[in-house]
Design a protein around this motif. Structure first.
Motif, short mmCIF file in Angstrom:
data_model
loop_
_atom_site.label_atom_id
_atom_site.label_comp_id
_atom_site.label_asym_id
_atom_site.label_seq_id
_atom_site.Cartn_x
_atom_site.Cartn_y
_atom_site.Cartn_z
N LEU A 1 -18.27 -10.19 13.84
CA LEU A 1 -17.12 -9.45 13.35
C LEU A 1 -15.82 -10.16 13.68
CD1 LEU A 1 -15.73 -6.96 12.15
CD2 LEU A 1 -15.95 -5.84 14.37
N SER A 2 -15.71 -10.69 14.88
CA SER A 2 -14.48 -11.38 15.29
C SER A 2 -14.22 -12.60 14.42
CB SER A 2 -14.57 -11.79 16.77
OG SER A 2 -15.68 -12.65 16.98
N GLU A 3 -15.29 -13.30 14.04
CA GLU A 3 -15.14 -14.48 13.19
C GLU A 3 -14.68 -14.08 11.78
OE1 GLU A 3 -18.45 -17.57 14.95
OE2 GLU A 3 -19.15 -15.88 13.74
N LEU A 4 -15.24 -12.98 11.28
CA LEU A 4 -14.84 -12.50 9.96
C LEU A 4 -13.38 -12.07 9.97
CD1 LEU A 4 -17.97 -10.37 8.99
CD2 LEU A 4 -17.27 -12.53 7.97
N MET A 5 -12.98 -11.36 11.00
CA MET A 5 -11.61 -10.89 11.10
C MET A 5 -10.63 -12.05 11.16
SD MET A 5 -11.29 -7.52 11.15
CE MET A 5 -9.83 -7.15 12.12
N THR A 6 -10.96 -13.07 11.92
CA THR A 6 -10.09 -14.24 12.06
C THR A 6 -9.92 -14.97 10.73
OG1 THR A 6 -10.79 -14.54 14.36
CG2 THR A 6 -9.78 -16.44 13.27
N ALA A 7 -10.99 -14.96 9.91
CA ALA A 7 -10.95 -15.69 8.64
C ALA A 7 -10.15 -14.98 7.57
CB ALA A 7 -12.38 -15.92 8.14
N LEU A 8 -9.89 -13.68 7.74
CA LEU A 8 -9.17 -12.94 6.71
C LEU A 8 -7.74 -13.46 6.59
CD1 LEU A 8 -10.41 -9.31 7.42
CD2 LEU A 8 -11.06 -10.78 5.52
N PRO A 9 -7.23 -13.67 5.36
CA PRO A 9 -5.91 -14.28 5.16
C PRO A 9 -4.74 -13.31 5.28
CG PRO A 9 -6.96 -13.92 3.05
CD PRO A 9 -7.95 -13.50 4.08
N VAL A 10 -5.00 -12.02 5.50
CA VAL A 10 -3.92 -11.04 5.63
C VAL A 10 -4.10 -10.26 6.93
CG1 VAL A 10 -3.63 -10.77 3.15
CG2 VAL A 10 -5.21 -9.29 4.35
N ALA A 11 -3.00 -9.65 7.38
CA ALA A 11 -3.05 -8.83 8.59
C ALA A 11 -4.01 -7.67 8.36
CB ALA A 11 -1.66 -8.32 8.93
N THR A 12 -5.02 -7.55 9.23
CA THR A 12 -6.08 -6.56 9.04
C THR A 12 -6.37 -5.84 10.35
OG1 THR A 12 -7.07 -7.98 7.34
CG2 THR A 12 -8.43 -6.20 8.21
N LEU A 13 -6.51 -4.51 10.23
CA LEU A 13 -6.85 -3.66 11.38
C LEU A 13 -8.08 -2.84 11.05
CD1 LEU A 13 -3.24 -2.26 12.02
CD2 LEU A 13 -4.31 -4.18 13.23
N SER B 1 -5.26 -3.18 5.60
CA SER B 1 -4.68 -4.51 5.40
C SER B 1 -3.20 -4.35 5.06
CB SER B 1 -5.41 -5.28 4.30
OG SER B 1 -5.34 -4.60 3.08
N ILE B 2 -2.38 -5.20 5.67
CA ILE B 2 -0.93 -5.12 5.51
C ILE B 2 -0.45 -6.42 4.87
CG2 ILE B 2 1.27 -4.72 6.68
CD1 ILE B 2 -0.31 -3.56 9.04
N HIS B 3 0.10 -6.30 3.67
CA HIS B 3 0.58 -7.46 2.92
C HIS B 3 2.09 -7.52 3.04
CE1 HIS B 3 -3.34 -7.95 0.71
NE2 HIS B 3 -3.41 -6.70 1.11
N SER B 4 2.57 -8.48 3.79
CA SER B 4 4.02 -8.58 3.99
C SER B 4 4.74 -9.08 2.74
CB SER B 4 4.34 -9.52 5.16
OG SER B 4 3.78 -10.80 4.94
N GLN B 5 4.07 -9.82 1.88
CA GLN B 5 4.64 -10.22 0.60
C GLN B 5 4.03 -9.34 -0.45
OE1 GLN B 5 4.05 -14.39 0.04
NE2 GLN B 5 5.59 -14.96 1.55
N SER B 6 4.86 -8.50 -1.06
CA SER B 6 4.39 -7.40 -1.90
C SER B 6 3.49 -7.86 -3.04
CB SER B 6 5.57 -6.65 -2.49
OG SER B 6 5.14 -5.68 -3.38
N GLN B 7 2.28 -7.29 -3.09
CA GLN B 7 1.38 -7.52 -4.21
C GLN B 7 1.76 -6.63 -5.39
OE1 GLN B 7 -1.22 -9.89 -4.13
NE2 GLN B 7 0.05 -10.41 -2.37
N ALA B 8 2.65 -5.67 -5.16
CA ALA B 8 3.03 -4.76 -6.24
C ALA B 8 3.65 -5.52 -7.41
CB ALA B 8 4.03 -3.73 -5.73
N ARG B 9 4.34 -6.63 -7.11
CA ARG B 9 4.96 -7.38 -8.20
C ARG B 9 3.91 -8.02 -9.09
NH1 ARG B 9 7.98 -7.39 -3.82
NH2 ARG B 9 10.19 -6.96 -4.01
N LYS B 10 2.72 -8.29 -8.52
CA LYS B 10 1.67 -8.90 -9.32
C LYS B 10 1.04 -7.90 -10.28
CE LYS B 10 0.38 -12.46 -5.99
NZ LYS B 10 -0.72 -13.06 -5.23
N ILE B 11 0.99 -6.65 -9.90
CA ILE B 11 0.34 -5.67 -10.75
C ILE B 11 1.35 -4.75 -11.42
CG2 ILE B 11 -1.74 -5.69 -9.35
CD1 ILE B 11 -0.92 -3.01 -8.23
N GLY B 12 2.64 -5.04 -11.20
CA GLY B 12 3.65 -4.31 -11.92
C GLY B 12 3.79 -2.87 -11.51
#
Length: 366
Positions: A18-30, A116-127
């Motif tokens: 689990l720790s390895e999977l969490m580390t590999a994730l590209p976004v802040a994840t809790l 998951s917390i996306h600091s750069q808004s994905q909302a602009r991608k999906i309008g």
């Protein structure tokens, strides 16, 4: 006392921890427990929250990620998937920031969630972002500019017609060219004016199927006459909260976009699908909680797909991969879907060779 559920079967086998999977994730994840305490945090979360893992793990999610102005304060309670776009939070020791929050329950583990917390808004991608004051000012300026341009255009067209009649048709080719170009510019301005309206769209509870059929019928009779259009409808789909004319316009734009993408495909087809999707929701503006978007409409084609270099800006005006395209069709789709309180997304399945535009709309209420 919190009793942790046993890990899934695949995690008990020989594979990444689990720790390895969490580390590999590209976004802040809790990983959050049923009592709202944080069970795990990856390195991206440490950076975003400006806190060490030891301080994050065990803390209450509602205190570690505090909701800011206008945010829904009940977002941490409940066990439904939530997509909160452009919300303001106070994260850890950082100042208030605008982020996207995606909350997903862990299947078969009641109360456990992945945040998951996306600091750069994905909302602009999906309008799915709200119109700001600056955008409204720009829209107003665009409306005035469009009005002022159309006035002299009508004068130029009238003058060209007078010249043609006075010369007994001797310069008809040139005057017709002037008229055609004026008409083309006026049509472009008309399309641009669709973006300048910020008024509330009137929506009502309605059946989407006659509207989808109307759009496909128009497509088959015109721009998609040589393309097979397949319909795969869910017969049990409930009514949606829609504006009839707007939904037809959205579908025509998506069908035309698909047809143009299939120009050089040997056996072109477009598939229109519908489905009911449980658990898809977005946050309502003003901290009024979340709204479900269970009505799904897909427009799928077997074309080459959207080039990678414009994916991030696909729904922006004037972004297009077509040589003669104006880049307004998908931008208008984005706006009109948002006006109906829905979202539109694009995805590409390279293995299947399919491109998909996905519309999610609220269920009918009134």
């Amino acid at each position: 006392m919190v009793i942790a559920s046993s890990p899934p079967q695949w995690m008990q086998q020989d594979g990444p921890a689990l720790s390895e999977l969490m580390t590999a994730l590209p976004v802040a994840t809790l990983v959050v427990r049923p009592d709202n305490s944080i069970a795990e945090a990856n390195m991206r979360a440490e950076i975003l929250l400006n806190m060490g893992r030891a301080a994050i793990v065990g803390s209450d999610i509602s205190r570690t990620v505090r909701m800011g102005t206008g945010a829904p304060f009940d977002i941490w309670h409940g066990n439904k998937p939530i997509a909160a776009y452009d919300v303001k939070i106070h994260a850890g020791r950082t100042a208030e920031m605008e982020v996207d929050l995606l909350i997903a329950p862990i299947v078969d583990h009641e109360g456990w969630r992945i945040v998951s917390i996306h600091s750069q808004s994905q909302a602009r991608k999906i309008g799915h972002h709200a119109t700001s004051g600056g955008a409204r000012s720009a829209m107003g300026a665009a409306a005035i500019l469009a009005h002022e341009i159309k006035n002299p255009l009508s004068g130029i067209r009238g003058a060209a017609q007078l010249i043609e009649s006075g010369n007994e048709g001797r310069d008809s080719a040139l005057t017709q060219l002037i008229c055609n170009e004026v008409d083309r510019i006026a049509a472009l301005i008309d399309r641009m004016q669709d973006f300048t309206s910020d008024r509330l769209l009137e929506c009502r509870r309605g059946n989407i199927y006659p509207l989808l059929d109307r759009a496909t019928q128009i497509a088959r009779a015109g721009f998609a006459e040589k393309i097979e259009i397949i319909k795969q409808y869910d017969p049990s789909l409930p009514f949606a909260q829609i504006n009839d004319d707007v939904l037809v316009q959205i579908m025509l734009n998506l069908l035309k976009n698909a047809a143009e993408a299939l120009e050089h495909v040997d056996r072109p087809w477009i598939r229109v699908e519908t489905a009911f999707r449980h658990g898809v929701s977005v946050v309502v503006e003003g901290g009024k909680g979340s709204a479900a978007l269970p009505i799904e409409i897909l427009v799928v084609d077997n074309g080459p797909g959207v080039p990678d270099h414009i994916l991030d800006h696909l729904f922006n005006p004037f972004v297009t991969s077509k040589r003669d395209g104006q880049g307004l069709g998908l931008a208008l789709v984005d706006k009109l879907v948002r006006d109906m309180n829905g979202i539109v997304q694009y995805s590409r399945n390279r293995e299947a060779g399919e491109s998909t535009f996905r519309i999610l709309l609220p269920m009918g209420t009134t």
